[in-house]
Motif scaffolding. Structure first.
Motif, PDB file in Angstrom:
ATOM      1  N   LEU A   1       0.838  -1.208   0.000  1.00 28.46           N
ATOM      2  CA  LEU A   1       0.000   0.000   0.000  1.00 28.46           C
ATOM      3  C   LEU A   1       0.869   1.254   0.000  1.00 28.46           C
ATOM      4  N   THR A   2       2.006   1.178   0.698  1.00 27.90           N
ATOM      5  CA  THR A   2       2.887   2.362   0.748  1.00 27.90           C
ATOM      6  C   THR A   2       3.546   2.644  -0.603  1.00 27.90           C
ATOM      7  N   SER A   3       3.521   1.664  -1.517  1.00 24.67           N
ATOM      8  CA  SER A   3       4.182   1.870  -2.819  1.00 24.67           C
ATOM      9  C   SER A   3       3.234   2.476  -3.847  1.00 24.67           C
ATOM     10  N   LEU A   4       1.973   2.667  -3.449  1.00 25.18           N
ATOM     11  CA  LEU A   4       0.978   3.191  -4.394  1.00 25.18           C
ATOM     12  C   LEU A   4       0.871   4.709  -4.298  1.00 25.18           C
ATOM     13  N   THR A   5       0.325   5.282  -5.350  1.00 22.95           N
ATOM     14  CA  THR A   5      -0.093   6.681  -5.323  1.00 22.95           C
ATOM     15  C   THR A   5      -1.588   6.671  -5.085  1.00 22.95           C
ATOM     16  N   ILE A   6      -2.029   7.347  -4.019  1.00 27.55           N
ATOM     17  CA  ILE A   6      -3.422   7.222  -3.583  1.00 27.55           C
ATOM     18  C   ILE A   6      -4.052   8.611  -3.436  1.00 27.55           C
ATOM     19  N   PRO A   7      -5.003   8.965  -4.305  1.00 26.06           N
ATOM     20  CA  PRO A   7      -5.675  10.261  -4.141  1.00 26.06           C
ATOM     21  C   PRO A   7      -6.546  10.261  -2.896  1.00 26.06           C
ATOM     22  N   GLY A   8      -6.556  11.385  -2.187  1.00 27.51           N
ATOM     23  CA  GLY A   8      -7.334  11.487  -0.956  1.00 27.51           C
ATOM     24  C   GLY A   8      -8.218  12.722  -0.954  1.00 27.51           C
ATOM     25  N   ALA A   9      -9.237  12.696  -0.095  1.00 25.27           N
ATOM     26  CA  ALA A   9     -10.125  13.850   0.082  1.00 25.27           C
ATOM     27  C   ALA A   9      -9.961  14.376   1.502  1.00 25.27           C
ATOM     28  N   HIS A  10      -9.474  15.606   1.605  1.00 26.00           N
ATOM     29  CA  HIS A  10      -9.298  16.268   2.897  1.00 26.00           C
ATOM     30  C   HIS A  10     -10.661  16.719   3.431  1.00 26.00           C
ATOM     31  N   ASP A  11     -10.902  16.526   4.709  1.00 19.64           N
ATOM     32  CA  ASP A  11     -12.189  16.901   5.311  1.00 19.64           C
ATOM     33  C   ASP A  11     -13.348  16.503   4.400  1.00 19.64           C
ATOM     34  N   ALA A  12     -13.380  15.207   4.083  1.00 21.81           N
ATOM     35  CA  ALA A  12     -14.315  14.678   3.089  1.00 21.81           C
ATOM     36  C   ALA A  12     -15.773  14.868   3.476  1.00 21.81           C
TER      37      ALA A  12
ATOM     38  N   GLY B   1     -10.977  19.037 -13.770  1.00 18.58           N
ATOM     39  CA  GLY B   1     -11.654  17.765 -13.974  1.00 18.58           C
ATOM     40  C   GLY B   1     -10.750  16.548 -13.987  1.00 18.58           C
ATOM     41  N   ALA B   2      -9.523  16.678 -14.471  1.00 14.56           N
ATOM     42  CA  ALA B   2      -8.660  15.504 -14.594  1.00 14.56           C
ATOM     43  C   ALA B   2      -7.639  15.427 -13.449  1.00 14.56           C
ATOM     44  N   LEU B   3      -7.933  16.094 -12.323  1.00 18.88           N
ATOM     45  CA  LEU B   3      -6.941  16.161 -11.244  1.00 18.88           C
ATOM     46  C   LEU B   3      -6.649  14.780 -10.639  1.00 18.88           C
ATOM     47  N   VAL B   4      -7.705  14.015 -10.370  1.00 17.89           N
ATOM     48  CA  VAL B   4      -7.479  12.694  -9.766  1.00 17.89           C
ATOM     49  C   VAL B   4      -6.680  11.807 -10.725  1.00 17.89           C
ATOM     50  N   GLU B   5      -7.024  11.852 -12.020  1.00 16.93           N
ATOM     51  CA  GLU B   5      -6.243  11.103 -13.020  1.00 16.93           C
ATOM     52  C   GLU B   5      -4.784  11.567 -13.021  1.00 16.93           C
ATOM     53  N   ALA B   6      -4.578  12.876 -12.905  1.00 15.83           N
ATOM     54  CA  ALA B   6      -3.210  13.400 -12.925  1.00 15.83           C
ATOM     55  C   ALA B   6      -2.432  12.905 -11.710  1.00 15.83           C
ATOM     56  N   VAL B   7      -3.089  12.870 -10.542  1.00 12.12           N
ATOM     57  CA  VAL B   7      -2.422  12.328  -9.351  1.00 12.12           C
ATOM     58  C   VAL B   7      -2.038  10.882  -9.608  1.00 12.12           C
ATOM     59  N   LEU B   8      -2.953  10.131 -10.220  1.00 14.57           N
ATOM     60  CA  LEU B   8      -2.697   8.713 -10.478  1.00 14.57           C
ATOM     61  C   LEU B   8      -1.702   8.511 -11.621  1.00 14.57           C
TER      62      LEU B   8
ATOM     63  N   GLY C   1       2.692   8.367  -3.009  1.00 18.28           N
ATOM     64  CA  GLY C   1       2.062   8.147  -1.710  1.00 18.28           C
ATOM     65  C   GLY C   1       0.658   8.724  -1.710  1.00 18.28           C
ATOM     66  N   ILE C   2       0.198   9.091  -0.536  1.00 20.18           N
ATOM     67  CA  ILE C   2      -1.168   9.616  -0.407  1.00 20.18           C
ATOM     68  C   ILE C   2      -1.134  11.126  -0.683  1.00 20.18           C
ATOM     69  N   VAL C   3      -1.984  11.558  -1.604  1.00 16.00           N
ATOM     70  CA  VAL C   3      -2.051  12.978  -1.967  1.00 16.00           C
ATOM     71  C   VAL C   3      -3.464  13.452  -1.641  1.00 16.00           C
ATOM     72  N   VAL C   4      -3.559  14.274  -0.595  1.00  7.62           N
ATOM     73  CA  VAL C   4      -4.873  14.616  -0.042  1.00  7.62           C
ATOM     74  C   VAL C   4      -5.296  15.982  -0.578  1.00  7.62           C
ATOM     75  N   LEU C   5      -6.450  16.008  -1.240  1.00  9.65           N
ATOM     76  CA  LEU C   5      -6.885  17.199  -1.974  1.00  9.65           C
ATOM     77  C   LEU C   5      -8.110  17.841  -1.343  1.00  9.65           C
ATOM     78  N   ASP C   6      -8.223  19.163  -1.487  1.00  7.38           N
ATOM     79  CA  ASP C   6      -9.490  19.860  -1.301  1.00  7.38           C
ATOM     80  C   ASP C   6     -10.104  19.999  -2.690  1.00  7.38           C
ATOM     81  N   PHE C   7     -11.433  19.970  -2.777  1.00  9.91           N
ATOM     82  CA  PHE C   7     -12.125  20.158  -4.058  1.00  9.91           C
ATOM     83  C   PHE C   7     -11.455  19.320  -5.154  1.00  9.91           C
ATOM     84  N   TRP C   8     -11.389  17.999  -4.873  1.00  7.76           N
ATOM     85  CA  TRP C   8     -10.673  17.079  -5.754  1.00  7.76           C
ATOM     86  C   TRP C   8     -11.249  17.039  -7.162  1.00  7.76           C
ATOM     87  N   ASP C   9     -12.490  17.541  -7.321  1.00  9.89           N
ATOM     88  CA  ASP C   9     -13.161  17.439  -8.620  1.00  9.89           C
ATOM     89  C   ASP C   9     -12.734  18.530  -9.599  1.00  9.89           C
ATOM     90  N   GLU C  10     -11.891  19.455  -9.177  1.00  7.01           N
ATOM     91  CA  GLU C  10     -11.486  20.534 -10.087  1.00  7.01           C
ATOM     92  C   GLU C  10      -9.979  20.780  -9.991  1.00  7.01           C
TER      93      GLU C  10
END
Ligand SMILES: *[C@@H]1O[C@H](CO)[C@@H](O)[C@H](O)[C@H]1NC(C)=O
Ligand SMILES: *[C@@H]1O[C@H](CO)[C@@H](O)[C@H](O)[C@H]1NC(C)=O
Ligand SMILES: *[C@@H]1O[C@H](CO)[C@@H](O)[C@H](O)[C@H]1NC(C)=O
Ligand SMILES: *[C@@H]1O[C@H](CO)[C@@H](O)[C@H](O)[C@H]1NC(C)=O
Ligand SMILES: *[C@@H]1O[C@H](CO)[C@@H](O)[C@H](O)[C@H]1NC(C)=O
Ligand SMILES: *[C@@H]1O[C@H](CO)[C@@H](O)[C@H](O)[C@H]1NC(C)=O
Ligand SMILES: *[C@@H]1O[C@H](CO)[C@@H](O)[C@H](O)[C@H]1NC(C)=O
Length: 394
Positions: free
Chosen positions: A72-83, A385-392, A374-383
């Motif tokens: 799990l630590t070897s993955l890139t994982i998008p996150g939602a801050h204060d989800a 539009g391709a932000l989550v894909e870019a993290v991945l 690693g884990i990349v924790v975002l605010d307003f992850w939906d903008e």
């Protein structure tokens, strides 16, 4: 516990009846009970998106493309801050006034609390696999609900209901694993404390029969294979008011608030003394090296610098170490307050010509595509539009 009691009783009654009469009656009652729990949970979890509105179905199962052996630590994982803040608005604040008034809360502008605008359900469908959640007792002190500082976020959906909704989602997405970061929110009211009673309530929720079968039971971040179909608890709380057996009986990894340096760009947190397991964390949520008189762009630039630096360290770090980078931030005490939305997306005016952290992070994400972030924790992850894909790195 009350809900779990009902469900367990119904399931037992169903089994007993099925053996004697084969009656479908209690089976449908158990279904209705689950529907009721999921309905209550929807205030914070949201409703499952209808298939036609899902943006990209393959993102809802992106973990299926990684091998079981991957750490799990070897993955890139998008996150939602204060989800849990995705529907926090003036209307929600007003609707909850009768409760927050009991606690004498003097609430700020709703924008100061809101860090998302898409639901938890939408986040999971869009590929987010780390949920940052903050809990504390409700006004009656009898159950745990979600808060952001002194803002109560909802009443129907407590921690227990949300867990059921996440477990139901995992049942339908067996290739996926969800990291559930649970943090005791301390600043909910005058005199609030992570007391023995609060710790016991959380312990009970995390060790219920439903939790035992859906939370990964190990106390390490192991492989993706063992975590598939499960939620992995990231414990951002202490159990220090209870005997040591309570802490020792909990699953997941312990990122203790006592070791989590406040507002720091570079936290080193050894979360297991015997294995030496280490987390490197960037959580500069308020870039206070920037003068209070500075504009939003300067605050965004300072936050972006901390994020980009930490992502480079993650890309170069050992894949056995946990890296957590919070791209989220704010500067509420600035002369012109920088709300989480302004930090993430800019203000949409000349004050932020290059947008916010989310837009300006794209070149760094492109540069590091394919590297472990690693884990990349975002605010307003939906903008954008391709932000989550870019993290991945897609
Ligand atoms: C959906 O996501 C996958 C993987 O992220 C990507 O390869 C594909 O191009 C995306 N499709 C659309 C229509 O966006
Ligand atoms: C958001 O909150 C408002 C105010 O409490 C409520 O009326 C509305 O139904 C909520 N929206 C969703 C999608 O839950
Ligand atoms: C709220 O304020 C009232 C009046 O000052 C006081 O009696 C009450 O104890 C306060 N409640 C809390 C929860 O602080
Ligand atoms: C440290 O890791 C070992 C191996 O996974 C585990 O058995 C132990 O419980 C962990 N200790 C703590 C304090 O989490
Ligand atoms: C963060 O800490 C690590 C380890 O202590 C160090 O190597 C690195 O240079 C630090 N980075 C920053 C930006 O301070
Ligand atoms: C990794 O470290 C090397 C050597 O310090 C450096 O040249 C390189 O730029 C770093 N890569 C990233 C992605 O930060
Ligand atoms: C923000 O402040 C910085 C430093 O004073 C200045 O260089 C920059 O032009 C300002 N940006 C905007 C958009 O006003």
């Amino acid at each position: 516990m009350y809900l779990l009691g009902i469900l367990t009783a119904l399931i037992c009654a169903h089994r007993a009846l099925a053996l004697t009469t084969g009656s479908p009656y209690t089976s449908s009652l158990a279904q209705h009970a689950l529907q009721k729990v999921l309905h209550d949970a929807s205030e914070i979890f949201g409703l499952p998106a209808p298939p036609s509105t899902r943006t990209n179905v393959s993102l809802s199962t992106w973990m299926s493309t990684y091998p079981d052996e991957a750490l799990l630590t070897s993955l890139t994982i998008p996150g939602a801050h204060d989800a849990a803040t995705w529907n926090y608005s003036g209307a929600r604040q007003a609707a909850l006034r009768p409760v927050t008034d009991l606690l004498n809360a003097s609430l700020s502008d709703p924008r100061a609390y809101r860090c998302q605008r898409r639901s938890v359900a939408a986040a999971l469908e869009a590929g987010v696999r780390f949920l940052d959640l903050r809990y504390a007792p409700d006004a009656t002190g009898t159950r745990l609900v979600f808060w952001h500082r002194d803002a109560l976020l909802g009443e129907a959906a407590g921690v227990e209901e949300l867990l059921f909704a996440v477990f139901a989602w995992l049942r339908a997405h067996a290739s996926e694993a969800v990291l559930l970061s649970l943090q005791y929110e301390g600043a909910t009211r005058a005199g609030a404390a992570n007391s023995a009673a609060v710790q016991r309530m959380l312990f009970d929720v995390l060790t219920s029969p439903a939790a035992r079968s859906h939370l990964l039971q190990t106390r390490a971040l192991g492989t993706l294979g063992e975590a598939r179909g499960k939620a992995v608890v990231v414990r951002r709380f202490d159990m220090d008011q209870l005997p040591a057996e309570y802490e020792e009986a909990l699953p997941g990894v312990h990122l203790s608030p006592a070791q989590w340096v406040d507002n720091s760009a570079n936290i080193t947190l050894v979360y297991n003394q015997s294995t030496g397991a280490t987390a490197y964390i960037e959580d500069l949520y308020s870039p206070d090296s920037v003068p209070l008189s500075a504009n939003a762009s300067s605050n965004i630039a300072a936050k972006l610098e901390a994020v980009a630096t930490h992502l480079h360290e993650a890309a170069n770090g050992s894949e056995e170490d946990l890296f957590v980078t919070f791209a989220s931030g704010q500067r509420l005490d600035a002369e012109i307050p920088v709300y989480p939305e302004t930090m993430a997306l800019g203000s949409g005016t000349k004050a932020t010509p290059d947008g916010g952290v989310n837009q300006q992070l794209l070149p760094t994400l492109k540069e590091l595509a394919g590297r472990r972030l690693g884990i990349v924790v975002l605010d307003f992850w939906d903008e954008p539009g391709a932000l989550v894909e870019a993290v991945l790195g897609l």
